[in-house]
Design a protein around this motif. Structure first.
Motif, PDB file in Angstrom:
ATOM      1  N   VAL A   1       0.861  -1.187   0.000  1.00 29.03           N
ATOM      2  CA  VAL A   1       0.000   0.000   0.000  1.00 29.03           C
ATOM      3  C   VAL A   1       0.896   1.235   0.000  1.00 29.03           C
ATOM      4  CG1 VAL A   1      -0.279   0.106   2.513  1.00 29.03           C
ATOM      5  CG2 VAL A   1      -2.004   1.134   1.030  1.00 29.03           C
ATOM      6  N   CYS A   2       0.516   2.176  -0.826  1.00 32.03           N
ATOM      7  CA  CYS A   2       1.240   3.434  -0.939  1.00 32.03           C
ATOM      8  C   CYS A   2       0.375   4.509  -0.290  1.00 32.03           C
ATOM      9  CB  CYS A   2       1.488   3.741  -2.415  1.00 32.03           C
ATOM     10  SG  CYS A   2       2.496   5.183  -2.716  1.00 32.03           S
ATOM     11  N   GLY A   3       0.859   5.085   0.796  1.00 32.51           N
ATOM     12  CA  GLY A   3       0.096   6.090   1.518  1.00 32.51           C
ATOM     13  C   GLY A   3       0.313   7.487   0.970  1.00 32.51           C
ATOM     14  N   PRO A   4      -0.356   8.475   1.565  1.00 25.23           N
ATOM     15  CA  PRO A   4      -0.229   9.863   1.116  1.00 25.23           C
ATOM     16  C   PRO A   4       1.187  10.385   1.334  1.00 25.23           C
ATOM     17  CG  PRO A   4      -1.502   9.746   3.142  1.00 25.23           C
ATOM     18  CD  PRO A   4      -1.262   8.343   2.703  1.00 25.23           C
ATOM     19  N   ASN A   5       1.596  11.314   0.505  1.00 27.86           N
ATOM     20  CA  ASN A   5       2.969  11.788   0.515  1.00 27.86           C
ATOM     21  C   ASN A   5       3.036  13.305   0.649  1.00 27.86           C
ATOM     22  OD1 ASN A   5       5.699  12.029   0.171  1.00 27.86           O
ATOM     23  ND2 ASN A   5       5.587  11.947  -2.042  1.00 27.86           N
ATOM     24  N   MET A   6       3.724  13.768   1.665  1.00 30.83           N
ATOM     25  CA  MET A   6       3.930  15.203   1.875  1.00 30.83           C
ATOM     26  C   MET A   6       5.354  15.633   1.526  1.00 30.83           C
ATOM     27  SD  MET A   6       1.145  16.471   2.697  1.00 30.83           S
ATOM     28  CE  MET A   6      -0.411  16.270   3.511  1.00 30.83           C
ATOM     29  N   ASN A   7       6.144  14.721   0.966  1.00 27.61           N
ATOM     30  CA  ASN A   7       7.530  15.009   0.613  1.00 27.61           C
ATOM     31  C   ASN A   7       7.589  15.544  -0.821  1.00 27.61           C
ATOM     32  OD1 ASN A   7      10.231  14.954  -0.132  1.00 27.61           O
ATOM     33  ND2 ASN A   7      10.644  13.049   0.952  1.00 27.61           N
ATOM     34  N   PRO A   8       8.013  16.801  -1.003  1.00 29.87           N
ATOM     35  CA  PRO A   8       8.037  17.388  -2.351  1.00 29.87           C
ATOM     36  C   PRO A   8       9.005  16.715  -3.322  1.00 29.87           C
ATOM     37  CG  PRO A   8       9.093  18.851  -0.781  1.00 29.87           C
ATOM     38  CD  PRO A   8       8.488  17.728   0.012  1.00 29.87           C
ATOM     39  N   LYS A   9       9.885  15.848  -2.817  1.00 30.93           N
ATOM     40  CA  LYS A   9      10.836  15.152  -3.675  1.00 30.93           C
ATOM     41  C   LYS A   9      10.319  13.812  -4.171  1.00 30.93           C
ATOM     42  CE  LYS A   9      14.717  17.263  -1.315  1.00 30.93           C
ATOM     43  NZ  LYS A   9      15.873  17.042  -0.468  1.00 30.93           N
ATOM     44  N   ARG A  10       9.102  13.444  -3.794  1.00 30.04           N
ATOM     45  CA  ARG A  10       8.546  12.141  -4.132  1.00 30.04           C
ATOM     46  C   ARG A  10       7.323  12.274  -5.033  1.00 30.04           C
ATOM     47  NH1 ARG A  10      12.707   9.195  -2.581  1.00 30.04           N
ATOM     48  NH2 ARG A  10      13.111   9.230  -0.370  1.00 30.04           N
ATOM     49  N   ALA A  11       6.979  11.151  -5.669  1.00 24.59           N
ATOM     50  CA  ALA A  11       5.783  11.113  -6.521  1.00 24.59           C
ATOM     51  C   ALA A  11       4.533  11.318  -5.666  1.00 24.59           C
ATOM     52  CB  ALA A  11       5.706   9.769  -7.238  1.00 24.59           C
ATOM     53  N   ASN A  12       3.489  11.793  -6.274  1.00 26.61           N
ATOM     54  CA  ASN A  12       2.190  11.995  -5.617  1.00 26.61           C
ATOM     55  C   ASN A  12       2.237  13.020  -4.480  1.00 26.61           C
ATOM     56  OD1 ASN A  12       1.063   9.931  -7.247  1.00 26.61           O
ATOM     57  ND2 ASN A  12       1.824   8.393  -5.815  1.00 26.61           N
ATOM     58  N   TYR A  13       3.119  13.989  -4.582  1.00 24.58           N
ATOM     59  CA  TYR A  13       3.253  15.031  -3.566  1.00 24.58           C
ATOM     60  C   TYR A  13       1.930  15.790  -3.422  1.00 24.58           C
ATOM     61  CZ  TYR A  13       4.890  19.435  -1.518  1.00 24.58           C
ATOM     62  OH  TYR A  13       5.057  20.543  -0.734  1.00 24.58           O
ATOM     63  N   LEU A  14       1.482  16.002  -2.188  1.00 21.73           N
ATOM     64  CA  LEU A  14       0.180  16.624  -1.928  1.00 21.73           C
ATOM     65  C   LEU A  14       0.248  18.126  -1.673  1.00 21.73           C
ATOM     66  CD1 LEU A  14      -1.514  13.910   0.302  1.00 21.73           C
ATOM     67  CD2 LEU A  14      -1.879  14.375  -2.123  1.00 21.73           C
ATOM     68  N   HIS A  15       1.391  18.726  -1.825  1.00 16.11           N
ATOM     69  CA  HIS A  15       1.547  20.175  -1.688  1.00 16.11           C
ATOM     70  C   HIS A  15       0.978  20.694  -0.370  1.00 16.11           C
ATOM     71  CE1 HIS A  15       2.956  20.297  -5.804  1.00 16.11           C
ATOM     72  NE2 HIS A  15       1.935  19.523  -6.113  1.00 16.11           N
ATOM     73  N   GLN A  16       1.294  19.996   0.708  1.00 21.62           N
ATOM     74  CA  GLN A  16       0.887  20.373   2.062  1.00 21.62           C
ATOM     75  C   GLN A  16      -0.632  20.415   2.264  1.00 21.62           C
ATOM     76  OE1 GLN A  16       3.354  20.237   4.122  1.00 21.62           O
ATOM     77  NE2 GLN A  16       4.796  20.122   2.442  1.00 21.62           N
ATOM     78  N   ASP A  17      -1.372  19.725   1.435  1.00 17.37           N
ATOM     79  CA  ASP A  17      -2.833  19.644   1.587  1.00 17.37           C
ATOM     80  C   ASP A  17      -3.144  18.542   2.600  1.00 17.37           C
ATOM     81  OD1 ASP A  17      -5.571  19.317   1.412  1.00 17.37           O
ATOM     82  OD2 ASP A  17      -5.634  19.386  -0.786  1.00 17.37           O
ATOM     83  N   TYR A  18      -3.162  18.918   3.871  1.00 17.30           N
ATOM     84  CA  TYR A  18      -3.333  17.940   4.944  1.00 17.30           C
ATOM     85  C   TYR A  18      -4.725  17.321   4.967  1.00 17.30           C
ATOM     86  CZ  TYR A  18       1.262  19.219   6.491  1.00 17.30           C
ATOM     87  OH  TYR A  18       2.615  19.427   6.539  1.00 17.30           O
ATOM     88  N   ASN A  19      -5.731  18.055   4.522  1.00 21.04           N
ATOM     89  CA  ASN A  19      -7.071  17.465   4.445  1.00 21.04           C
ATOM     90  C   ASN A  19      -7.103  16.334   3.429  1.00 21.04           C
ATOM     91  OD1 ASN A  19      -8.342  19.017   6.440  1.00 21.04           O
ATOM     92  ND2 ASN A  19      -8.636  20.707   5.008  1.00 21.04           N
ATOM     93  N   LYS A  20      -6.484  16.556   2.278  1.00 23.67           N
ATOM     94  CA  LYS A  20      -6.392  15.500   1.260  1.00 23.67           C
ATOM     95  C   LYS A  20      -5.560  14.339   1.797  1.00 23.67           C
ATOM     96  CE  LYS A  20      -6.892  13.849  -2.921  1.00 23.67           C
ATOM     97  NZ  LYS A  20      -8.172  13.373  -3.391  1.00 23.67           N
ATOM     98  N   GLY A  21      -4.478  14.650   2.498  1.00 18.83           N
ATOM     99  CA  GLY A  21      -3.650  13.603   3.098  1.00 18.83           C
ATOM    100  C   GLY A  21      -4.426  12.756   4.087  1.00 18.83           C
ATOM    101  N   LYS A  22      -5.252  13.400   4.894  1.00 19.66           N
ATOM    102  CA  LYS A  22      -6.063  12.686   5.873  1.00 19.66           C
ATOM    103  C   LYS A  22      -7.084  11.787   5.169  1.00 19.66           C
ATOM    104  CE  LYS A  22      -9.093  14.955   8.297  1.00 19.66           C
ATOM    105  NZ  LYS A  22      -9.729  15.869   9.260  1.00 19.66           N
ATOM    106  N   GLU A  23      -7.693  12.280   4.106  1.00 16.32           N
ATOM    107  CA  GLU A  23      -8.638  11.466   3.331  1.00 16.32           C
ATOM    108  C   GLU A  23      -7.953  10.244   2.729  1.00 16.32           C
ATOM    109  OE1 GLU A  23     -10.522  13.804   0.271  1.00 16.32           O
ATOM    110  OE2 GLU A  23     -11.049  15.382   1.714  1.00 16.32           O
ATOM    111  N   LEU A  24      -6.781  10.464   2.146  1.00 13.90           N
ATOM    112  CA  LEU A  24      -6.054   9.365   1.511  1.00 13.90           C
ATOM    113  C   LEU A  24      -5.527   8.363   2.537  1.00 13.90           C
ATOM    114  CD1 LEU A  24      -4.168  11.329  -1.272  1.00 13.90           C
ATOM    115  CD2 LEU A  24      -6.012   9.659  -1.585  1.00 13.90           C
ATOM    116  N   LEU A  25      -5.114   8.842   3.700  1.00 21.04           N
ATOM    117  CA  LEU A  25      -4.654   7.930   4.742  1.00 21.04           C
ATOM    118  C   LEU A  25      -5.813   7.066   5.247  1.00 21.04           C
ATOM    119  CD1 LEU A  25      -2.251   6.990   6.398  1.00 21.04           C
ATOM    120  CD2 LEU A  25      -2.825   8.758   8.085  1.00 21.04           C
ATOM    121  N   THR A  26      -6.976   7.678   5.404  1.00 22.76           N
ATOM    122  CA  THR A  26      -8.168   6.928   5.805  1.00 22.76           C
ATOM    123  C   THR A  26      -8.496   5.874   4.753  1.00 22.76           C
ATOM    124  OG1 THR A  26      -9.038   8.807   7.044  1.00 22.76           O
ATOM    125  CG2 THR A  26     -10.626   7.116   6.371  1.00 22.76           C
ATOM    126  N   LYS A  27      -8.429   6.260   3.484  1.00 22.25           N
ATOM    127  CA  LYS A  27      -8.677   5.314   2.385  1.00 22.25           C
ATOM    128  C   LYS A  27      -7.653   4.176   2.423  1.00 22.25           C
ATOM    129  CE  LYS A  27      -8.908   5.000  -2.632  1.00 22.25           C
ATOM    130  NZ  LYS A  27      -8.698   5.671  -3.912  1.00 22.25           N
TER     131      LYS A  27
END
Length: 119
Positions: free
Chosen positions: A75-101
């Motif tokens: 499983v690939c979780g949400p990513n807040m690291n700007p050097k990695r694929a699928n970077y969420l641009h500090q969108d913590y709400n989106k990160g929380k949704e994706l982590l829940t998923k």
């Protein structure tokens, strides 16, 4: 120490490869080349965040024989690291949704895999 489970969850990278470190590297090292080969065959494209990519280890796999682990759930979780694929641009709400998923997908897949392997 023995693992007492049919499944382990791998915190995979977006390429579902043996590259990188941490838990992903440890699981790939323990499983040998079987895991990477089978993962490539079953899941050739990049991982989507929150989706589980199950792999059944062959009977002769060293990790399966030593630890009785039959399945690896990538499983690939949400990513807040700007050097990695699928970077969420500090969108913590989106990160929380994706982590829940991600967690829901892991538990659902674990249950299905466990129920199937027990029947």
């Amino acid at each position: 120490h023995k693992i007492i489970s049919d499944c382990v969850v791998n915190t995979a990278n977006s390429s579902l490869s043996d590259k990188g470190g941490g838990l992903n590297r440890a699981i790939h090292d323990a499983c040998g080349s079987d895991l990477n080969t089978i993962t490539r065959q079953l899941h050739p494209s990049r991982a989507q965040v929150g989706v589980v990519y199950p792999v059944t280890l062959p009977e002769g796999n060293v990790f399966r024989k030593q630890q009785q682990v039959k399945h690896v759930l990538h499983v690939c979780g949400p990513n807040m690291n700007p050097k990695r694929a699928n970077y969420l641009h500090q969108d913590y709400n989106k990160g929380k949704e994706l982590l829940t998923k991600s967690y829901r997908s892991v538990y659902t897949t674990f249950y299905r895999t466990y129920a199937t392997s027990r029947s």
